[in-house]
Design a protein around this motif. Structure first.
Motif, PDB file in Angstrom:
ATOM      1  N   TYR A  82       0.835  -1.197   0.000  1.00  0.00           N
ATOM      2  CA  TYR A  82       0.000   0.000   0.000  1.00  0.00           C
ATOM      3  C   TYR A  82       0.870   1.247   0.000  1.00  0.00           C
ATOM      4  CZ  TYR A  82      -3.517  -3.287   1.650  1.00  0.00           C
ATOM      5  OH  TYR A  82      -4.355  -4.367   1.777  1.00  0.00           O
ATOM      6  N   VAL A 128       0.116   4.937   1.388  1.00  0.00           N
ATOM      7  CA  VAL A 128      -0.839   5.704   2.175  1.00  0.00           C
ATOM      8  C   VAL A 128      -0.476   7.174   2.042  1.00  0.00           C
ATOM      9  CG1 VAL A 128      -1.791   6.142   4.470  1.00  0.00           C
ATOM     10  CG2 VAL A 128      -1.154   3.804   3.807  1.00  0.00           C
ATOM     11  N   ARG A 132      -6.170  -5.595   4.326  1.00  0.00           N
ATOM     12  CA  ARG A 132      -6.587  -4.191   4.276  1.00  0.00           C
ATOM     13  C   ARG A 132      -7.290  -3.754   5.567  1.00  0.00           C
ATOM     14  NH1 ARG A 132      -7.139  -0.873  -0.442  1.00  0.00           N
ATOM     15  NH2 ARG A 132      -8.121   1.082   0.136  1.00  0.00           N
ATOM     16  N   ASP A 133      -8.094  -4.630   6.154  1.00  0.00           N
ATOM     17  CA  ASP A 133      -8.759  -4.281   7.416  1.00  0.00           C
ATOM     18  C   ASP A 133      -7.740  -4.064   8.538  1.00  0.00           C
ATOM     19  OD1 ASP A 133     -11.317  -4.313   6.322  1.00  0.00           O
ATOM     20  OD2 ASP A 133     -11.626  -6.432   6.795  1.00  0.00           O
ATOM     21  N   LYS A 171      -6.325  -0.649   7.970  1.00  0.00           N
ATOM     22  CA  LYS A 171      -7.305   0.370   8.370  1.00  0.00           C
ATOM     23  C   LYS A 171      -7.306   0.544   9.893  1.00  0.00           C
ATOM     24  CE  LYS A 171     -12.182   1.500   7.946  1.00  0.00           C
ATOM     25  NZ  LYS A 171     -13.494   1.083   7.447  1.00  0.00           N
ATOM     26  N   ALA A 172      -7.283  -0.563  10.619  1.00  0.00           N
ATOM     27  CA  ALA A 172      -7.261  -0.502  12.082  1.00  0.00           C
ATOM     28  C   ALA A 172      -5.960   0.126  12.578  1.00  0.00           C
ATOM     29  CB  ALA A 172      -7.441  -1.904  12.664  1.00  0.00           C
ATOM     30  N   LEU A 207      -4.020   2.348  10.963  1.00  0.00           N
ATOM     31  CA  LEU A 207      -4.033   3.783  10.691  1.00  0.00           C
ATOM     32  C   LEU A 207      -4.938   4.536  11.654  1.00  0.00           C
ATOM     33  CD1 LEU A 207      -4.087   3.736   6.784  1.00  0.00           C
ATOM     34  CD2 LEU A 207      -2.127   4.217   8.282  1.00  0.00           C
ATOM     35  N   ALA A 208      -5.970   3.883  12.128  1.00  0.00           N
ATOM     36  CA  ALA A 208      -6.893   4.516  13.082  1.00  0.00           C
ATOM     37  C   ALA A 208      -6.216   4.828  14.413  1.00  0.00           C
ATOM     38  CB  ALA A 208      -8.114   3.630  13.297  1.00  0.00           C
ATOM     39  N   SER A 225      -4.954  10.697  13.276  1.00  0.00           N
ATOM     40  CA  SER A 225      -6.289  10.142  13.070  1.00  0.00           C
ATOM     41  C   SER A 225      -7.127  10.261  14.335  1.00  0.00           C
ATOM     42  CB  SER A 225      -6.196   8.677  12.641  1.00  0.00           C
ATOM     43  OG  SER A 225      -7.469   8.116  12.488  1.00  0.00           O
ATOM     44  N   TYR A 235      -6.795  10.056   5.235  1.00  0.00           N
ATOM     45  CA  TYR A 235      -5.935   8.968   4.791  1.00  0.00           C
ATOM     46  C   TYR A 235      -6.487   8.382   3.497  1.00  0.00           C
ATOM     47  CZ  TYR A 235      -4.129   9.292   9.492  1.00  0.00           C
ATOM     48  OH  TYR A 235      -3.563   9.755  10.642  1.00  0.00           O
ATOM     49  N   GLU A 236      -5.666   8.397   2.449  1.00  0.00           N
ATOM     50  CA  GLU A 236      -6.013   7.728   1.201  1.00  0.00           C
ATOM     51  C   GLU A 236      -5.105   6.512   1.083  1.00  0.00           C
ATOM     52  OE1 GLU A 236      -6.142   8.367  -3.644  1.00  0.00           O
ATOM     53  OE2 GLU A 236      -5.491  10.025  -2.368  1.00  0.00           O
ATOM     54  N   VAL A 237      -5.723   5.341   0.986  1.00  0.00           N
ATOM     55  CA  VAL A 237      -4.967   4.092   0.901  1.00  0.00           C
ATOM     56  C   VAL A 237      -5.041   3.593  -0.530  1.00  0.00           C
ATOM     57  CG1 VAL A 237      -4.788   1.722   1.720  1.00  0.00           C
ATOM     58  CG2 VAL A 237      -5.443   3.547   3.317  1.00  0.00           C
TER      59      VAL A 237
END
Length: 101
Positions: free
Chosen positions: A2, A4, A56-57, A60-61, A63-64, A69, A76-78
């Protein structure tokens, strides 16, 4: 893998206040083996992070938990891509020959 793209949504003065916490968070992700490269965008509108292959999940977790954030200071653009060709140093992350986390 990825890419980011982090774009600041708060004034730089506020970003600078939280930057030490963000930098510590980034360091932990390198220690965990998740991040391959990162740095400031030019002009200074945010950051770029290259992330190793993972679910991916999970990303996402992850980056949160970034202090930017958590404080609602960035977008955030992934961008997902399949790294099928890499330099020698990144061969362990070549998705044509490896299993993602």
């Amino acid at each position: 893998m990825y890419v980011v793209l982090i774009t600041y949504t708060a004034p730089l003065q506020e970003i600078d206040y939280v930057l030490p916490d963000h930098t510590a968070w980034v360091g932990k992700q390198y220690e965990a083996g998740y991040f391959l490269a990162s740095g400031r965008r030019d002009p200074r509108t945010g950051k770029v992070i290259i992330v190793r292959p993972m679910n991916r999940d999970k990303l996402k977790a992850l980056l949160a938990t970034d202090p930017f954030s958590l404080r609602g200071m960035a977008h955030y653009e992934v961008i997902a891509f399949d790294a099928t060709r890499t330099c020698r140093e990144l061969a362990p992350y070549n998705e044509a020959i490896m299993e993602p986390l």
